[in-house]
Design a protein around this motif. Structure first.
Motif, PDB file in Angstrom:
ATOM      1  N   LEU A  20       0.821  -1.212   0.000  1.00 41.94           N
ATOM      2  CA  LEU A  20       0.000   0.000   0.000  1.00 41.94           C
ATOM      3  C   LEU A  20       0.859   1.268   0.000  1.00 41.94           C
ATOM      4  O   LEU A  20       0.497   2.281  -0.587  1.00 41.94           O
ATOM      5  N   VAL A  21       2.022   1.199   0.642  1.00 43.63           N
ATOM      6  CA  VAL A  21       2.881   2.387   0.699  1.00 43.63           C
ATOM      7  C   VAL A  21       4.013   2.316  -0.337  1.00 43.63           C
ATOM      8  O   VAL A  21       4.958   3.106  -0.283  1.00 43.63           O
ATOM      9  N   LEU A  39      -0.820   2.973   9.397  1.00 44.66           N
ATOM     10  CA  LEU A  39      -2.045   2.517   8.728  1.00 44.66           C
ATOM     11  C   LEU A  39      -2.520   1.152   9.240  1.00 44.66           C
ATOM     12  O   LEU A  39      -3.651   0.743   8.971  1.00 44.66           O
ATOM     13  N   GLU A  92      -2.483  10.391  -2.013  1.00 46.15           N
ATOM     14  CA  GLU A  92      -3.107   9.210  -2.606  1.00 46.15           C
ATOM     15  C   GLU A  92      -3.813   8.365  -1.527  1.00 46.15           C
ATOM     16  O   GLU A  92      -4.960   7.940  -1.690  1.00 46.15           O
ATOM     17  N   LEU A  93      -3.126   8.156  -0.394  1.00 49.40           N
ATOM     18  CA  LEU A  93      -3.723   7.359   0.685  1.00 49.40           C
ATOM     19  C   LEU A  93      -4.960   8.060   1.243  1.00 49.40           C
ATOM     20  O   LEU A  93      -5.970   7.428   1.559  1.00 49.40           O
ATOM     21  N   THR A 153      -7.737   7.453  -1.314  1.00 49.14           N
ATOM     22  CA  THR A 153      -8.229   6.082  -1.460  1.00 49.14           C
ATOM     23  C   THR A 153      -8.784   5.514  -0.152  1.00 49.14           C
ATOM     24  O   THR A 153      -9.750   4.757  -0.174  1.00 49.14           O
ATOM     25  N   LEU A 154      -8.195   5.870   0.975  1.00 52.07           N
ATOM     26  CA  LEU A 154      -8.642   5.296   2.249  1.00 52.07           C
ATOM     27  C   LEU A 154      -9.606   6.211   2.994  1.00 52.07           C
ATOM     28  O   LEU A 154     -10.268   5.780   3.934  1.00 52.07           O
TER      29      LEU A 154
END
Ligand code: SF4
Length: 341
Positions: free
Chosen positions: A147-148, A176, A206-207, A210-211
């Motif tokens: 994810l990262v 996270l 981005e995170l 998306t999250l």
């Protein structure tokens, strides 16, 4: 996701104060690091906090996650106060600790050099009992590393085998792991090379998209904060000088301190180029003895007698808030001409 006033704040800080006594910097006095800060963070938004070194940003960050107990005021998660003076001395409740995480400034010192990356990222999974066995834990660590932007193949290596940017990605994966609603990021890119900063800032953006995690993003670099933030707060000597939507604060700053900071920063918009640079007199005063009245009056070119006597409150100026007796009003929007056909 942009902040929505329809939502309840996910994190609220009310009237936070923090004073340090007896430290090296205090020279026998008391350092008033944070002196009455209120803020609200909405689900899925990024709130940027900027200011010069020593303005209280990092102390504020540590109070928001429960690492530093305020002398006054409290912090609440979804309306539930969890940390502050007068609340239980038992620390942050476990369920809230899971939901509010932190990414630290220096990945080299915030990651245990004797632990593998697997163990570092797995630690919160273990503490919060979020993996049923070793295999599930390894799979989840692999997912988080992907994810990262890191290869799961490297999970059994140690932090010193990674570059600075990669180490910060490990710190983000660890934050996270518990699926937090809020991550407080304390100068997360300032220890990195310029060439890597943009990559890590883009990863946060981005995170966040998306999250849907809400971020408090603390930095001294105005350009970095602008890139990721929906709203921005500008701090000076332990207080918020200005706060509002990023476009409003950057496009039409109301507080003289914000104007000075922006005038010294590179300007991407052609229409704002040519703004003359505002040179501030001297250094920020010592937080051991902040000036009376407006804390900025010793450096402000607009100051009057009133400024040195009466402390300005944070008040609405257009679509944002500024603590200045003579705040600049944003230009009125020209109404669109009515259609006649
Ligand atoms: Fe400057 Fe006065 Fe405004 Fe403070 S209140 S920022 S000193 S004009």
């Amino acid at each position: 996701m942009a902040p929505s006033p329809d939502h309840e704040p996910v994190l609220t800080a009310s009237n936070l104060h923090k004073t340090y006594r007896g430290g090296l910097l205090s020279r026998g006095g008391a350092v008033r690091a944070v002196a009455g800060v209120d803020l609200e963070l909405y689900p899925g938004e990024t709130l940027g906090i900027v200011g010069e070194s020593g303005c209280g940003k990092s102390t504020l960050a540590r109070m928001l996650v429960g690492l530093e107990r305020p002398d006054e005021g409290e912090v609440a998660f979804r309306g539930r106060p969890f940390f502050g003076r007068g609340l239980s001395g038992g620390g942050v409740p476990r369920d809230i600790r899971r939901r509010v995480q932190m990414v630290f400034q220096d990945p080299l010192t915030s990651l245990n050099p004797r632990m593998t990356v697997h163990d570092i990222v797995a630690e919160p999974l273990r503490v919060h009992r979020l993996a049923r066995d070793a295999r599930a834990m390894r799979d989840r660590v692999g997912e988080l590393l992907e994810l990262v932007g890191l290869s799961p193949d490297r999970m059994h290596r140690f932090p010193h085998e990674f570059s600075g940017g990669q180490r910060q990605r490990v710190g983000i994966a660890r934050a996270l792991a518990t699926e937090p609603d809020v991550i407080v990021c304390d100068e997360p890119v300032s220890a990195l090379d310029m060439s890597v900063q943009a990559q890590v800032v883009n990863l946060f953006a981005e995170l966040q998209r998306t999250l849907g995690v809400a971020l408090v993003f603390i930095a001294h670099d105005l350009a970095v904060v602008r890139h990721v933030s929906h709203r921005v707060g500008v701090m000076y000597l332990g207080r918020v000088a200005e706060m509002g939507p990023a476009a409003g604060v950057y496009g039409a700053p109301a507080h003289p301190y914000t104007m000075a900071l922006l005038s010294a920063a590179p300007v991407p918009k052609p229409r704002l180029r040519g703004r003359s640079r505002i040179m501030l007199a001297g250094d920020p005063p010592s937080p051991v003895a902040p000036p009376p009245g407006c804390r900025f009056h010793t450096r402000c070119w607009k100051a009057t007698d009133r400024c040195s006597e009466v402390e300005p409150a944070l008040e609405a100026v257009g679509d944002h808030y500024a603590a200045c007796h003579y705040a600049e009003r944003p230009p009125e929007r020209t109404p669109s001409p009515e259609r006649t056909t």
